[in-house]
Design a protein around this motif. Structure first.
Motif, PDB file in Angstrom:
ATOM      1  N   GLU A 102       0.864  -1.222  -0.012  1.00 62.97           N
ATOM      2  CA  GLU A 102      -0.037   0.171  -0.116  1.00 62.97           C
ATOM      3  C   GLU A 102       0.732   1.152  -0.069  1.00 62.97           C
ATOM      4  O   GLU A 102       1.736   1.430   0.926  1.00 62.97           O
ATOM      5  N   GLY A 103       0.652   2.054  -0.984  1.00 64.07           N
ATOM      6  CA  GLY A 103       1.537   3.329  -1.094  1.00 64.07           C
ATOM      7  C   GLY A 103       3.027   3.114  -0.904  1.00 64.07           C
ATOM      8  O   GLY A 103       3.675   2.380  -1.730  1.00 64.07           O
ATOM      9  N   ASP A 104       3.441   3.567   0.136  1.00 64.45           N
ATOM     10  CA  ASP A 104       5.040   3.556   0.321  1.00 64.45           C
ATOM     11  C   ASP A 104       5.158   2.360   1.314  1.00 64.45           C
ATOM     12  O   ASP A 104       6.334   2.622   1.990  1.00 64.45           O
ATOM     13  N   THR A 133       7.754   4.050  -4.103  1.00 67.69           N
ATOM     14  CA  THR A 133       6.691   4.104  -4.853  1.00 67.69           C
ATOM     15  C   THR A 133       7.198   3.764  -6.324  1.00 67.69           C
ATOM     16  O   THR A 133       8.174   4.269  -6.810  1.00 67.69           O
ATOM     17  N   GLY A 134       6.482   2.763  -7.204  1.00 66.62           N
ATOM     18  CA  GLY A 134       6.591   2.743  -8.424  1.00 66.62           C
ATOM     19  C   GLY A 134       7.678   1.461  -8.777  1.00 66.62           C
ATOM     20  O   GLY A 134       8.059   1.187  -9.806  1.00 66.62           O
TER      21      GLY A 134
END
Length: 169
Positions: A102-104, A133-134
């Motif tokens: 989730e997210g970071d 992220t990514g």
């Protein structure tokens, strides 16, 4: 963690850089190769195989105490000369997986006891780690798994994951 030789068979996913940065100062020697022949010269305590590793021919020439490999590459473990094989991936059969992303933050799940090269056994648990992220989660799992197998205590992983300059994936 002293005097540990770690080989990373990868295609520039950044695993060796992440592991090398986290183990800097511990006396670990981390080397990378795009083909198993590049890692066969010296016996390794740990061989980490990235999810993008190619060229299985010649893998039998690599000698290692422990291999960390993607669960999908399970048949490769029979080719390698390794004392133990530990898998990572998205399958419930993999020793290391993630239970949430989730997210970071990534929640790394150690699904069964993990026997590191040195130090105490790592019990089943979940570890919440900072996650770029990514980034791709599989190279991240490989780097985290390598650190655990080298004897980094689980409680140290969040700090090391947050502090490394190079992010796998």
């Amino acid at each position: 963690m002293l005097d540990v030789r770690v080989g990373v068979w990868e295609r520039d996913e950044g695993i060796s850089a992440a592991v090398g940065a986290a183990l800097a100062g511990y006396g670990a020697e981390v080397s990378a190769g795009r083909h198993p022949a590049e890692l066969a010269a010296v016996p390794l305590e740990l061989l980490v195989i990235s999810p993008g590793a190619l060229g299985w021919a010649g893998a039998g020439a690599v000698h290692c105490r422990t291999v960390l490999l993607p669960g999908a590459a399970g048949p490769l473990a029979r080719t390698l000369q390794a004392g133990q094989a530990v898998s990572y991936g998205t399958s419930p059969r993999d020793t290391l997986t993630f239970s949430s992303l989730e997210g970071d933050r990534l929640c790394l799940a150690v699904q069964r006891e993990l026997v590191p090269l040195s130090g105490p056994v790592v019990e089943q648990q979940e570890l919440v780690l900072p996650f770029p992220t990514g980034a791709s989660p599989l190279p991240f799992l490989a780097a985290a798994g390598a650190l655990l197998l080298c004897g980094v205590p689980p409680e140290e992983l969040p700090r090391l994951a947050a502090g490394r300059g190079h992010r796998p994936g």
